[in-house]
Design an enzyme around this catalytic site. Structure first.
Site, PDB file in Angstrom:
ATOM      1  N   PRO A 290       0.791  -1.224   0.000  1.00 48.21           N
ATOM      2  CA  PRO A 290       0.000   0.000   0.000  1.00 48.21           C
ATOM      3  C   PRO A 290       0.827   1.280   0.000  1.00 48.21           C
ATOM      4  CG  PRO A 290      -0.119  -1.122   2.128  1.00 48.21           C
ATOM      5  CD  PRO A 290       0.543  -2.061   1.162  1.00 48.21           C
ATOM      6  N   ASN A 291       0.332   2.237  -0.737  1.00 46.42           N
ATOM      7  CA  ASN A 291       0.875   3.603  -0.840  1.00 46.42           C
ATOM      8  C   ASN A 291       2.138   3.699  -1.687  1.00 46.42           C
ATOM      9  OD1 ASN A 291      -1.125   4.790   0.952  1.00 46.42           O
ATOM     10  ND2 ASN A 291      -0.094   3.673   2.579  1.00 46.42           N
TER      11      ASN A 291
ATOM     12  N   ARG B  64       5.275  10.987  -2.569  1.00 44.34           N
ATOM     13  CA  ARG B  64       4.932  10.665  -1.178  1.00 44.34           C
ATOM     14  C   ARG B  64       6.147  10.852  -0.274  1.00 44.34           C
ATOM     15  NH1 ARG B  64       4.929   4.496   1.084  1.00 44.34           N
ATOM     16  NH2 ARG B  64       4.161   5.030   3.144  1.00 44.34           N
TER      17      ARG B  64
ATOM     18  N   TYR C  90      11.324   8.764   1.127  1.00 53.26           N
ATOM     19  CA  TYR C  90      11.296   7.756   0.064  1.00 53.26           C
ATOM     20  C   TYR C  90      11.935   8.217  -1.245  1.00 53.26           C
ATOM     21  CZ  TYR C  90       8.119   5.492   3.306  1.00 53.26           C
ATOM     22  OH  TYR C  90       7.579   4.910   4.429  1.00 53.26           O
TER      23      TYR C  90
ATOM     24  N   ASN D 161       7.807  -5.741  -1.149  1.00 52.51           N
ATOM     25  CA  ASN D 161       7.828  -4.636  -0.202  1.00 52.51           C
ATOM     26  C   ASN D 161       6.405  -4.555   0.348  1.00 52.51           C
ATOM     27  OD1 ASN D 161       7.829  -2.315   1.286  1.00 52.51           O
ATOM     28  ND2 ASN D 161       8.900  -1.072  -0.239  1.00 52.51           N
TER      29      ASN D 161
ATOM     30  N   ALA E 105       3.301  -0.864   4.735  1.00 57.91           N
ATOM     31  CA  ALA E 105       2.784  -0.838   6.115  1.00 57.91           C
ATOM     32  C   ALA E 105       2.323  -2.213   6.591  1.00 57.91           C
ATOM     33  CB  ALA E 105       1.648   0.166   6.221  1.00 57.91           C
TER      34      ALA E 105
ATOM     35  N   GLU F 114      12.410  -9.560   1.185  1.00 63.88           N
ATOM     36  CA  GLU F 114      11.636  -8.399   1.646  1.00 63.88           C
ATOM     37  C   GLU F 114      12.481  -7.143   1.452  1.00 63.88           C
ATOM     38  OE1 GLU F 114       9.888  -8.935   5.548  1.00 63.88           O
ATOM     39  OE2 GLU F 114      10.172  -6.820   6.005  1.00 63.88           O
TER      40      GLU F 114
ATOM     41  N   HIS G 139      12.731  -2.894   1.744  1.00 61.72           N
ATOM     42  CA  HIS G 139      12.218  -1.603   2.212  1.00 61.72           C
ATOM     43  C   HIS G 139      13.128  -0.509   1.685  1.00 61.72           C
ATOM     44  CE1 HIS G 139       9.274  -3.452   4.766  1.00 61.72           C
ATOM     45  NE2 HIS G 139      10.211  -4.299   5.167  1.00 61.72           N
TER      46      HIS G 139
ATOM     47  N   ARG H 258      13.816   4.413  11.998  1.00 58.76           N
ATOM     48  CA  ARG H 258      12.579   5.207  12.036  1.00 58.76           C
ATOM     49  C   ARG H 258      11.773   4.898  13.313  1.00 58.76           C
ATOM     50  NH1 ARG H 258       9.671   4.680   6.455  1.00 58.76           N
ATOM     51  NH2 ARG H 258       8.519   6.456   7.342  1.00 58.76           N
TER      52      ARG H 258
HETATM   53  C1  DQA Z   1       8.403   0.908   3.590  1.00 59.32           C
HETATM   54  C2  DQA Z   1       8.542   1.119   5.117  1.00 59.32           C
HETATM   55  C3  DQA Z   1       7.212   0.921   5.808  1.00 59.32           C
HETATM   56  O1  DQA Z   1       7.343   1.120   7.208  1.00 59.32           O
HETATM   57  C4  DQA Z   1       6.194   1.923   5.291  1.00 59.32           C
HETATM   58  O2  DQA Z   1       4.928   1.680   5.866  1.00 59.32           O
HETATM   59  C5  DQA Z   1       6.102   1.950   3.806  1.00 59.32           C
HETATM   60  C6  DQA Z   1       7.329   1.802   3.011  1.00 59.32           C
HETATM   61  C7  DQA Z   1       9.725   1.206   2.847  1.00 59.32           C
HETATM   62  O3  DQA Z   1       9.822   0.794   1.707  1.00 59.32           O
HETATM   63  O4  DQA Z   1      10.609   1.859   3.401  1.00 59.32           O
HETATM   64  O5  DQA Z   1       5.047   2.188   3.248  1.00 59.32           O
HETATM   65  O6  DQA Z   1       8.070  -0.448   3.368  1.00 59.32           O
END
Ligand code: DQA
Length: 153
Positions: A15-16, A23, A28, A79, A82, A103, A105, A112
Protein backbone atom coordinates in the site's frame (compact mmCIF):
# COMPACT_ATOMS: atom_id res chain seq x y z
CA UNK A 1 5.40 -24.56 -11.28
CA UNK A 2 6.59 -22.72 -14.40
CA UNK A 3 7.53 -24.20 -17.75
CA UNK A 4 10.77 -25.61 -16.36
CA UNK A 5 12.91 -23.37 -18.57
CA UNK A 6 12.52 -19.76 -17.53
CA UNK A 7 12.79 -18.51 -13.97
CA UNK A 8 9.70 -16.66 -12.82
CA UNK A 9 9.79 -13.92 -10.20
CA UNK A 10 6.83 -12.08 -8.71
CA UNK A 11 7.36 -8.52 -7.50
CA UNK A 12 4.83 -7.21 -5.02
CA UNK A 13 4.49 -3.59 -3.93
CA UNK A 14 2.21 -2.93 -0.98
CA UNK A 15 0.00 0.00 0.00
CA UNK A 16 0.87 3.60 -0.84
CA UNK A 17 3.88 2.63 -2.94
CA UNK A 18 1.90 3.75 -6.01
CA UNK A 19 2.53 7.26 -4.67
CA UNK A 20 6.32 6.98 -4.72
CA UNK A 21 7.96 10.07 -6.14
CA UNK A 22 5.41 12.37 -4.53
CA UNK A 23 4.93 10.67 -1.18
CA UNK A 24 7.11 11.82 1.75
CA UNK A 25 10.02 12.48 -0.59
CA UNK A 26 12.37 13.23 2.30
CA UNK A 27 11.96 9.59 3.33
CA UNK A 28 11.30 7.76 0.06
CA UNK A 29 12.97 9.97 -2.52
CA UNK A 30 11.83 11.22 -5.91
CA UNK A 31 11.90 7.98 -7.86
CA UNK A 32 8.47 6.91 -9.07
CA UNK A 33 7.24 3.35 -8.86
CA UNK A 34 7.10 3.23 -12.65
CA UNK A 35 10.85 3.94 -12.82
CA UNK A 36 11.59 1.22 -10.28
CA UNK A 37 9.47 -1.21 -12.28
CA UNK A 38 11.18 -0.30 -15.55
CA UNK A 39 14.61 -0.87 -14.00
CA UNK A 40 13.43 -4.21 -12.61
CA UNK A 41 12.04 -5.28 -15.98
CA UNK A 42 15.29 -4.36 -17.73
CA UNK A 43 17.34 -6.34 -15.21
CA UNK A 44 14.91 -9.26 -15.42
CA UNK A 45 15.25 -9.30 -19.19
CA UNK A 46 19.04 -9.28 -18.89
CA UNK A 47 18.79 -12.29 -16.58
CA UNK A 48 16.28 -14.00 -18.88
CA UNK A 49 13.72 -13.97 -16.08
CA UNK A 50 9.96 -13.80 -16.48
CA UNK A 51 8.68 -11.12 -14.11
CA UNK A 52 5.22 -10.09 -13.01
CA UNK A 53 4.81 -6.89 -11.01
CA UNK A 54 1.77 -6.17 -8.85
CA UNK A 55 1.06 -3.10 -6.73
CA UNK A 56 -1.97 -3.11 -4.52
CA UNK A 57 -3.35 -1.09 -1.65
CA UNK A 58 -5.43 -4.10 -0.60
CA UNK A 59 -4.14 -6.89 1.58
CA UNK A 60 -6.30 -9.57 -0.05
CA UNK A 61 -5.06 -8.71 -3.54
CA UNK A 62 -1.46 -9.11 -2.41
CA UNK A 63 -2.35 -12.45 -0.83
CA UNK A 64 -4.13 -13.62 -4.00
CA UNK A 65 -1.05 -12.74 -6.07
CA UNK A 66 1.13 -14.75 -3.68
CA UNK A 67 -1.20 -17.74 -4.02
CA UNK A 68 -1.16 -17.49 -7.83
CA UNK A 69 2.64 -17.40 -7.76
CA UNK A 70 2.60 -21.11 -6.80
CA UNK A 71 1.65 -21.88 -10.40
CA UNK A 72 4.38 -20.01 -12.20
CA UNK A 73 6.98 -18.29 -10.00
CA UNK A 74 10.17 -19.51 -8.37
CA UNK A 75 10.72 -16.54 -6.08
CA UNK A 76 9.12 -13.39 -4.73
CA UNK A 77 10.35 -9.85 -4.13
CA UNK A 78 8.03 -8.06 -1.74
CA UNK A 79 7.83 -4.64 -0.20
CA UNK A 80 4.81 -5.17 2.03
CA UNK A 81 4.97 -1.48 3.05
CA UNK A 82 2.78 -0.84 6.12
CA UNK A 83 1.49 -4.44 6.06
CA UNK A 84 5.01 -5.47 7.08
CA UNK A 85 4.20 -4.35 10.57
CA UNK A 86 0.59 -5.53 10.82
CA UNK A 87 -0.33 -8.40 8.55
CA UNK A 88 -0.39 -11.92 9.92
CA UNK A 89 -2.34 -12.89 6.80
CA UNK A 90 0.43 -11.76 4.45
CA UNK A 91 3.02 -13.55 6.53
CA UNK A 92 0.91 -16.72 6.49
CA UNK A 93 0.51 -16.50 2.70
CA UNK A 94 4.28 -16.25 2.22
CA UNK A 95 4.81 -19.17 4.58
CA UNK A 96 2.09 -21.20 2.85
CA UNK A 97 3.53 -20.96 -0.66
CA UNK A 98 7.06 -21.51 0.60
CA UNK A 99 8.76 -19.73 -2.31
CA UNK A 100 12.04 -17.99 -1.47
CA UNK A 101 11.18 -14.35 -0.90
CA UNK A 102 13.19 -11.20 -0.39
CA UNK A 103 11.64 -8.40 1.65
CA UNK A 104 12.63 -4.94 0.47
CA UNK A 105 12.22 -1.60 2.21
CA UNK A 106 13.29 1.62 0.56
CA UNK A 107 13.93 3.34 3.87
CA UNK A 108 15.95 2.07 6.80
CA UNK A 109 12.97 1.06 8.90
CA UNK A 110 15.23 0.46 11.91
CA UNK A 111 16.23 4.12 11.97
CA UNK A 112 12.58 5.21 12.04
CA UNK A 113 9.65 4.97 14.46
CA UNK A 114 9.68 1.96 16.82
CA UNK A 115 6.51 0.51 15.24
CA UNK A 116 8.49 0.04 12.00
CA UNK A 117 11.20 -1.99 13.70
CA UNK A 118 9.09 -5.10 13.86
CA UNK A 119 8.41 -7.06 10.69
CA UNK A 120 5.85 -9.86 10.80
CA UNK A 121 7.03 -11.06 7.41
CA UNK A 122 10.77 -11.14 8.09
CA UNK A 123 10.75 -14.56 9.81
CA UNK A 124 9.23 -16.27 6.75
CA UNK A 125 11.35 -14.67 4.01
CA UNK A 126 14.80 -15.70 2.83
CA UNK A 127 16.29 -12.25 3.52
CA UNK A 128 15.65 -8.57 3.91
CA UNK A 129 17.15 -5.57 2.08
CA UNK A 130 16.56 -2.35 3.93
CA UNK A 131 17.54 1.27 3.41
CA UNK A 132 19.08 1.25 -0.08
CA UNK A 133 16.20 3.02 -1.81
CA UNK A 134 15.21 1.76 -5.28
CA UNK A 135 18.54 -0.10 -5.60
CA UNK A 136 17.23 -2.55 -3.01
CA UNK A 137 14.85 -4.09 -5.56
CA UNK A 138 17.66 -4.76 -8.02
CA UNK A 139 19.82 -6.26 -5.27
CA UNK A 140 16.89 -8.49 -4.34
CA UNK A 141 16.50 -9.63 -7.94
CA UNK A 142 20.20 -10.41 -8.29
CA UNK A 143 20.15 -12.34 -5.01
CA UNK A 144 17.14 -14.41 -6.03
CA UNK A 145 18.54 -15.16 -9.48
CA UNK A 146 21.84 -16.20 -7.89
CA UNK A 147 20.05 -18.52 -5.49
CA UNK A 148 17.64 -19.96 -8.03
CA UNK A 149 20.27 -20.65 -10.65
CA UNK A 150 22.50 -22.41 -8.11
CA UNK A 151 19.73 -24.55 -6.65
CA UNK A 152 17.56 -26.84 -8.75
CA UNK A 153 14.15 -25.21 -9.22
C1 DQA B 1 8.40 0.91 3.59
C2 DQA B 1 8.54 1.12 5.12
C3 DQA B 1 7.21 0.92 5.81
O1 DQA B 1 7.34 1.12 7.21
C4 DQA B 1 6.19 1.92 5.29
O2 DQA B 1 4.93 1.68 5.87
C5 DQA B 1 6.10 1.95 3.81
C6 DQA B 1 7.33 1.80 3.01
C7 DQA B 1 9.73 1.21 2.85
O3 DQA B 1 9.82 0.79 1.71
O4 DQA B 1 10.61 1.86 3.40
O5 DQA B 1 5.05 2.19 3.25
O6 DQA B 1 8.07 -0.45 3.37
Amino acid sequence: MSDGRKLGILVLHGPNLNLLGTREVAVYGHTRLEEINRALEARAEAHGVRMEIVQSNHEGELIDAIHRARDWAHGIIINPAAYTHTSVALRDALAAVGLPAVEVHLSNVHAREPFRHRSLTAPVVWGQIVGFGPLGYLLALDALVDRLTKHAT
